[in-house]
Enzyme design. Structure first.
Site, short mmCIF file in Angstrom:
data_model
loop_
_atom_site.label_atom_id
_atom_site.label_comp_id
_atom_site.label_asym_id
_atom_site.label_seq_id
_atom_site.Cartn_x
_atom_site.Cartn_y
_atom_site.Cartn_z
N CYS A 167 -34.68 13.08 14.88
CA CYS A 167 -33.61 13.68 15.66
C CYS A 167 -33.73 13.27 17.13
O CYS A 167 -33.52 12.11 17.47
CB CYS A 167 -33.59 15.19 15.48
SG CYS A 167 -31.98 15.92 15.89
N HIS A 224 -33.87 16.46 9.55
CA HIS A 224 -35.03 17.34 9.52
C HIS A 224 -35.35 17.70 8.08
O HIS A 224 -34.47 17.73 7.22
CB HIS A 224 -34.73 18.64 10.29
CG HIS A 224 -34.50 18.46 11.75
ND1 HIS A 224 -35.49 18.13 12.63
CD2 HIS A 224 -33.36 18.58 12.48
CE1 HIS A 224 -34.99 18.05 13.85
NE2 HIS A 224 -33.69 18.31 13.79
#
Length: 509
Positions: free
Chosen positions: A338, A422
């Site tokens: 991310c 994630h």
């Protein structure tokens, strides 16, 4: 059970054990056949998760819902604050961002938020037999009491009995428990029904006189003493948990040990991504704040962050950016997740999160990033290393991949990997394939264990929390509080210090 009961678990400090105690009570009640749900009215955390219907909530509340064996919902954490700097936070309401505010601006939203909190709790109480609420920080933060949504403000509004947990491992637990009650106004004190001491190790007979004296001073019993258990830091909200001791790898530290260094950004988020790596026998995960911390790592991970541009500047200031660039040039593995992936790109254009216009990335992956006003929230799935992968995504940054080889939704170039997904490492087959790839590139004689199930280990930990509650708390007293509320006639504890008659006077002449 007739009607809907509820209980608020407060704490003397952040990271006192509120989250794990709430989860433990949820698991204990679930075992009794009770339909139970967790609730945290307002949560300040950079560890978040996406529900099945695409709402963002605190990761701890997601975990507590799993402990309760129920589907996580936005109403379990109606207000989530995600700090982007020391003064400003994103406000997430019922799973969707609504504003970026500083502490003073936040006050303008309080009445709207208070109404949503009340409606959310009422909806849960109507649907479930029991709701176990978790407080935020400490209820004795008297400078914030007037606008409180999550501690005694919630308890008073919903008539909730309160238990206060204190961490004895920090020291000063008796002063903390007594002082917490003494600082509360009488109407708040009337709902505080007892204490729980967390992380005790030592001789119980030495603790007993203190418990007796605490009850004599406050008129409130200690409902249990939870023993120290290493490794029960499930889905923590606070980076304080990163300072806690963690289990060593279950294999000797040598040629067969895989060493992973995780950059500890000032605004690190979703560091729970690394828990699945740490569960593997023979894998050591540590957090890094200087170039030297990266020196002998087989893999360096740049995790998520709520302040990509600012934390990239910090990475450069510390010298770790140069070390990471050298590693990439030497074909030594680097993984960005991310915000960490965004840093590895060539260019970051950001008028949203940082409002700085952006920055040059590290240029280690063929990608560019721009920040969109709308936040992407989702539960994507795909494949990696021939294995199915389910994950979740929470980001404003949109990564445009311009080359390299596919890696989940991102890319790989040489030994540098990047993804915005994630939770990918929680997929056992994918995790084993990735670690085997890293070990090969690092020249390490390491083979992932073929039978480690991250999901099973999490269930074992949740069961261990339930065991702690069942074995070490007065569960009969918990039942009575849940069913009947706080006992009537609890005494008012006066604050310590000068006698009441001299408070507010001066003896100077």
């Amino acid at each position: 059970m007739s009607g809907a009961g509820a209980l608020l678990v407060a704490g003397t400090t952040s990271d006192a054990g509120k989250s794990v105690l709430t989860a433990g009570i949820c698991r204990w009640l679930s075992r009794q056949g009770v339909k139970v749900a967790p609730f945290k009215a307002q949560n300040m955390s950079l560890n978040s998760m996406v529900t099945a219907d695409g709402a963002e909530i605190g990761r701890a509340q997601y975990m507590q819902a799993q402990a309760a064996r129920t589907e996580p919902k936005a109403i379990m954490n109606p207000v989530l604050l995600k700090p982007g700097s020391d003064r400003r936070s994103q406000v997430v309401l019922l799973g969707r961002p609504i504003a970026e505010v500083d502490a003073l601006e936040y006050g303008a939203h309080k009445e709207r938020l208070r109404a949503v909190v009340a409606e959310s709790l009422a909806e849960l109480r109507a649907e479930y037999d029991v709701v176990i609420c978790e407080g935020a920080g400490s209820p004795a933060e008297i400078n914030l009491r007037a606008g409180d949504l999550a501690n005694m403000g919630l308890a008073r509004a919903a008539d909730l009995p309160v238990i206060v947990v204190g961490d004895i491992d920090r020291g000063g637990v008796f002063a903390s428990l007594f002082g917490t009650v003494a600082l509360l106004e009488p109407a708040d004190q009337a709902l505080v029904a007892g204490f729980v001491i967390n992380k005790f190790r030592g001789a119980a007979e030495l603790l007993a006189p203190g418990l007796d004296q605490l009850q004599a001073l406050t008129g409130r019993p200690t409902l249990g003493v939870l023993p120290w258990r290493l490794g029960l830091y499930l889905d923590s909200e606070d980076t304080l948990a990163l300072d806690a001791p963690r289990p060593d790898a279950r294999a000797p530290y040598g040629d067969q040990t895989l060493r992973i260094a995780v950059v500890r950004f000032p605004r690190i988020s979703n560091f729970t991504d690394l828990d699945a790596l740490a569960c593997e026998p023979g894998v050591v995960v540590r957090y890094a704040a200087s170039p030297g911390d990266l020196a002998d790592a087989d893999l360096v991970v740049l995790p998520g962050t709520r302040a990509t541009v600012a934390d990239l500047a910090w990475l450069r200031e510390t010298g770790m950016a140069d070390e990471i660039t050298r590693r990439a040039a030497e074909e030594r593995p680097v993984l960005g997740i991310c915000g960490g992936f965004q840093m590895l790109a060539r260019r970051i254009d950001d008028d949203v999160e940082s409002a700085t216009g952006g920055a040059e990335g590290l240029g280690l992956l063929p990608a560019s990033v721009f920040f969109a006003d709308d936040k992407t929230l989702g539960r994507p799935n795909g494949r990696g290393y021939g294995e199915p992968v389910t994950a979740y995504e929470i980001h404003h940054g949109i990564v445009d991949v311009e080359g390299g080889e596919p890696f989940l939704d991102g890319c790989r170039l040489g030994a540098v990997y990047g993804t915005v997904w994630h939770g990918a490492m929680e997929n056992d087959g994918f995790r084993r394939g990735f670690l085997a790839d890293i070990a090969r590139r690092a020249g390490r004689d390491f083979t992932p264990a073929p039978d480690v199930s991250f999901a099973a280990l999490r269930e074992q930990t949740l069961d261990a929390l339930g065991d702690l509650v069942e074995e070490h708390l007065d569960t009969g007293a918990l039942w009575r509080l849940i069913e009947n509320g706080a006992p009537a006639g609890l005494p008012v504890v006066p604050p310590g210090g000068a006698p009441e008659t001299s408070l507010g006077t001066t003896t100077d002449k």
